[in-house]
Write an enzyme that holds these catalytic residues in place. Structure first.
Site, short mmCIF file in Angstrom:
data_model
loop_
_atom_site.label_atom_id
_atom_site.label_comp_id
_atom_site.label_asym_id
_atom_site.label_seq_id
_atom_site.Cartn_x
_atom_site.Cartn_y
_atom_site.Cartn_z
N LYS A 117 0.87 -1.19 0.00
CA LYS A 117 0.00 0.00 0.00
C LYS A 117 0.90 1.23 0.00
CE LYS A 117 -4.40 1.21 0.26
NZ LYS A 117 -5.61 0.55 -0.25
N ASP B 296 -7.08 4.50 -4.40
CA ASP B 296 -7.72 4.36 -3.08
C ASP B 296 -8.31 5.76 -2.82
OD1 ASP B 296 -7.91 2.45 -0.57
OD2 ASP B 296 -7.37 4.38 0.26
#
Ligand code: NDP
Length: 451
Positions: A125, A165
């Site tokens: 991430k 995201d």
């Protein structure tokens, strides 16, 4: 102290300022005790100690210039958490709240989520504390270029494949990919969520929201129920919320709420297709605030309150809940209010939107509770399908991808349910998802030896 408690305690001790990461580690490890008992080989190889340590953390300076010529300095992150079963895969988040602890929590969750999808993807991430809100397109482009100027050297189609995201949608992916391609002279599937014209997959924008609804449908079917005519409380108004609403409408449910970081709207008449189209235009093109919905459709607006605050305050009723904004949006009081107001099913589009206390309340009251790492895995699954299409230089039809997505969500649901049953807590999707996701990665780590 048990092994699991010892690993949790040491994780907290090492990085005391990362509460979201601690929360994610506790949530996962506390369900893994049965694996400790049944798999002494994993204990011996110290897999539990190893899996909470990222393979590597990249943190970098991102200097960029705004339209007035002023220089700004943001911080960039990429946490490459675990690539035991495939290249690192996970989104980029641009939001002022981003820090290392948040990126580590998201990267850690991603390991198990990606494993559950059955596709060969590791967990990672990244992101930045940059806030795209209120910035011009040119400023967002300058920032994305500056971010990629460092990130490019750490990623690659077989190494690490980022996606979107919070705060990173089609516009940002376009700028990031455009710059990557420019400096490497390489047209390759290094990012997912790309535009259709340059290697993107049909259904990728829709996938997380659609998947969360498919997952809810699977959970309801276990009790011989379905989505038809059920009232759905949805939070957020971004990518996940929008396509959650679209699929709810397809399947005959009635979505009634939306929010952004400024407030919440409740539309008792239901958010229909025309209103959804309006929201998409408002949020994705005009980049306006949800307050405008309340003004244009004459429905109540609750400034500074989350959807769940309004559920608690006004007793909003709904059988289904789809938290689709951000982490920890539902606390214990919100969870209790949902239970009291007739909620029977919670399917998490967002990552870790419920606190542990909230999850406990859902489970004590026997709600169908689908944790984010299972319920929102449709996004990364379709990113995996985008990678396959890029590798084979093919593109599949909308129906083909949607069908595969639906199949993957069914399989994730079954895998989680079966693992919960096999490891002694039937119907517990949290435990089932964690155990199933963990075992695949753990066995791969074991096979590699001590590396
Ligand atoms: P978007 O940026 O498109 O939308 C996020 C929405 O949530 C916006 O309405 C935003 O409001 C609101 N929001 C964000 N942060 C906060 C906050 N701190 N407080 C209140 N509201 C907030 O993001 P996505 O829809 O892509 O992501 C939503 C959630 O889904 C996240 O948890 C993400 O990690 C998760 N997720 C997303 C996937 C994807 O494919 N996009 C895949 C899997 C999970 P505002 O505009 O005012 O900031």
């Amino acid at each position: 102290m048990s092994l699991i408690q010892d690993v949790i305690a040491k994780t907290k001790e090492k990085d005391p300022a990362q509460p979201e990461f601690h929360q994610a580690v506790e949530e996962v490890l506390n369900t893994l005790q049965p694996t400790v008992e049944r798999h002494p080989e994993l204990v011996k190889a110290k897999i539990y100690e190893r899996i909470v340590e990222p393979d590597r953390v990249v943190m970098f300076r991102v200097p960029w210039m705004d339209d007035d010529g002023e220089v700004h300095v943001n911080r960039g992150f990429r946490v490459q958490f675990n690539n035991a079963i495939g290249p690192y895969k996970g989104g980029l988040r641009f939001h002022p709240s981003v820090n290392l602890g948040i990126i580590k929590f998201l990267g850690f969750e991603q390991i198990f989520k990606n494993s559950l999808t059955t596709l060969p993807m590791g967990g990672g991430k990244g992101g930045s504390d940059f806030d795209p809100k209120g910035k011009t397109d040119n400023e967002v482009m300058n920032f994305c270029y500056a971010f990629m100027r460092e990130l490019y050297r750490h990623i690659g189609p077989d190494t690490d494949v980022p996606a979107g995201d919070i705060g990173v949608g089609g516009r940002e992916i376009g700028y990031l990919y455009g710059y990557y391609k420019k400096i490497l002279n390489d047209h390759t599937g290094v990012l997912t969520g790309k535009g259709l014209e340059y290697g993107g997959s049909l259904i990728r924008p829709e996938a997380t929201g659609y998947g969360a609804v498919y997952f809810a449908g699977e959970m309801l079917a276990v009790r011989d129920l379905d989505l038809k005519k059920k009232t759905a409380i949805v939070s957020g108004s971004g990518n996940v919320a929008q396509f959650t609403i679209e699929k709810l409408l397809d399947l005959g449910a009635k979505p009634i709420s939306l929010s952004d970081s400024s407030g919440t709207i409740i539309d008792d008449a239901g958010i229909d297709r025309d209103k959804l189209q309006y929201v998409m235009e408002l949020k994705n093109i005009r980049r306006g605030r949800i307050k405008e919905y309340a003004e244009d459709y004459d429905v109540p607006y609750y400034p500074d309150l989350s959807v769940w605050d309004v559920v608690k305050k006004e007793g909003v009723k709904g059988e289904l809940a789809f938290p689709s904004a951000t982490q920890n949006e539902i606390d214990a009081e919100h969870a209790q209010a949902l239970v009291d107001n007739g909620c029977i099913c919670v399917s998490e589009g967002a990552n870790m939107p419920s606190t542990q206390e909230a999850v406990d309340i859902f489970q004590e009251n026997k709600l169908l509770y689908g944790p984010g790492k299972a319920a929102n895995a449709g996004g990364v699954s379709t990113s995996g399908l985008e990678m396959s299409q890029n590798s084979t230089r093919l593109s599949w039809s909308r129906e083909e991808v949607d069908q595969k997505l639906h199949g993957i969500m069914k399989s994730i649901h079954k895998t989680a349910l079966d693992a919960a049953e096999a490891y002694g807590d039937s119907g517990n999707y949290v435990m089932g998802a964690n155990v199933a996701g963990f075992l695949k990665v753990a066995k791969a780590m074991l096979a590699y030896g001590v590396v």
